[in-house]
Write a protein that holds these residues in place. Structure first.
Motif, PDB file in Angstrom:
ATOM      1  N   ARG A  20     -93.502 -12.237 -41.491  1.00  0.00           N
ATOM      2  CA  ARG A  20     -93.780 -13.552 -40.913  1.00  0.00           C
ATOM      3  C   ARG A  20     -92.740 -13.828 -39.825  1.00  0.00           C
ATOM      4  O   ARG A  20     -91.548 -13.536 -40.007  1.00  0.00           O
ATOM      5  CB  ARG A  20     -93.639 -14.639 -41.966  1.00  0.00           C
TER       6      ARG A  20
ATOM      7  N   THR B 199     -91.221 -14.644 -49.018  1.00  0.00           N
ATOM      8  CA  THR B 199     -91.292 -16.087 -49.282  1.00  0.00           C
ATOM      9  C   THR B 199     -91.962 -16.342 -50.623  1.00  0.00           C
ATOM     10  O   THR B 199     -92.023 -17.467 -51.082  1.00  0.00           O
ATOM     11  CB  THR B 199     -92.105 -16.823 -48.189  1.00  0.00           C
TER      12      THR B 199
ATOM     13  N   SER C  21     -91.379 -16.548 -39.159  1.00  0.00           N
ATOM     14  CA  SER C  21     -90.413 -17.535 -39.652  1.00  0.00           C
ATOM     15  C   SER C  21     -89.214 -16.904 -40.358  1.00  0.00           C
ATOM     16  O   SER C  21     -88.175 -17.547 -40.486  1.00  0.00           O
ATOM     17  CB  SER C  21     -91.099 -18.521 -40.594  1.00  0.00           C
TER      18      SER C  21
END
Length: 113
Positions: free
Chosen positions: A9, A83, A11
Motif C-alpha cells: 500500500r 496493516t 500509505s
C-alpha cells in the motif's frame, strides 16, 4: 543473489523504506501500479456520486540482494507493510543468475551495491 519484488500500500511506503534502509538496502526501484485482488472493488464518492473503483493503487518495490539478506528483508517487509487488512500486498522472491553494472562492467553482488 535474489530479486525481491513486493507490492504494498502507498500509505506504508515511508515506514517500509526506512526499515529497508536499516537493513542496508539503498538501491530500490519503485513503480506506481494498480491492482485488484481479494479486496475487489471499493466504492468511492466523487461530488456526491458513488462509483466503484475496480483497481486499488499500490506500489511495486524491486530490489536485488545477496542471499544472506533475504530473510531479514522479508521480516522487515512483513512487519512494516502489514496493516492487517485485505489488500496488504505480496512478496515474490526470484533467483538472479547475474547482475552487471553497465558503466563499470562489474559483475555479481558488487554490481548491485
Amino acid at each position: 543473489m535474489k530479486k525481491i519484488e513486493t507490492i504494498i500500500r502507498p500509505s506504508v511506503f515511508a515506514d517500509v523504506r526506512q526499515a529497508l534502509a536499516l537493513e542496508g538496502i539503498d538501491g530500490l526501484s519503485v513503480t506506481e501500479i494498480a491492482g485488484i485482488g481479494k479486496q475487489e472493488g471499493r466504492v468511492g464518492l466523487f461530488r456526491g456520486n458513488a462509483y466503484t473503483m475496480e483497481f486499488s493503487p499500490k506500489l511495486k518495490l524491486e530490489m536485488v540482494v545477496e542471499d544472506d539478506k533475504v530473510e531479514d528483508i522479508v521480516e522487515a517487509l512483513l512487519q512494516y507493510a502489514s496493516t492487517g487488512q485485505v489488500g496488504d500486498g505480496k512478496i515474490f522472491i526470484l533467483p538472479v543468475e547475474e547482475a552487471i553494472r553497465i558503466r563499470t562492467r562489474e559483475r555479481g553482488a558488487v554490481a548491485v551495491g
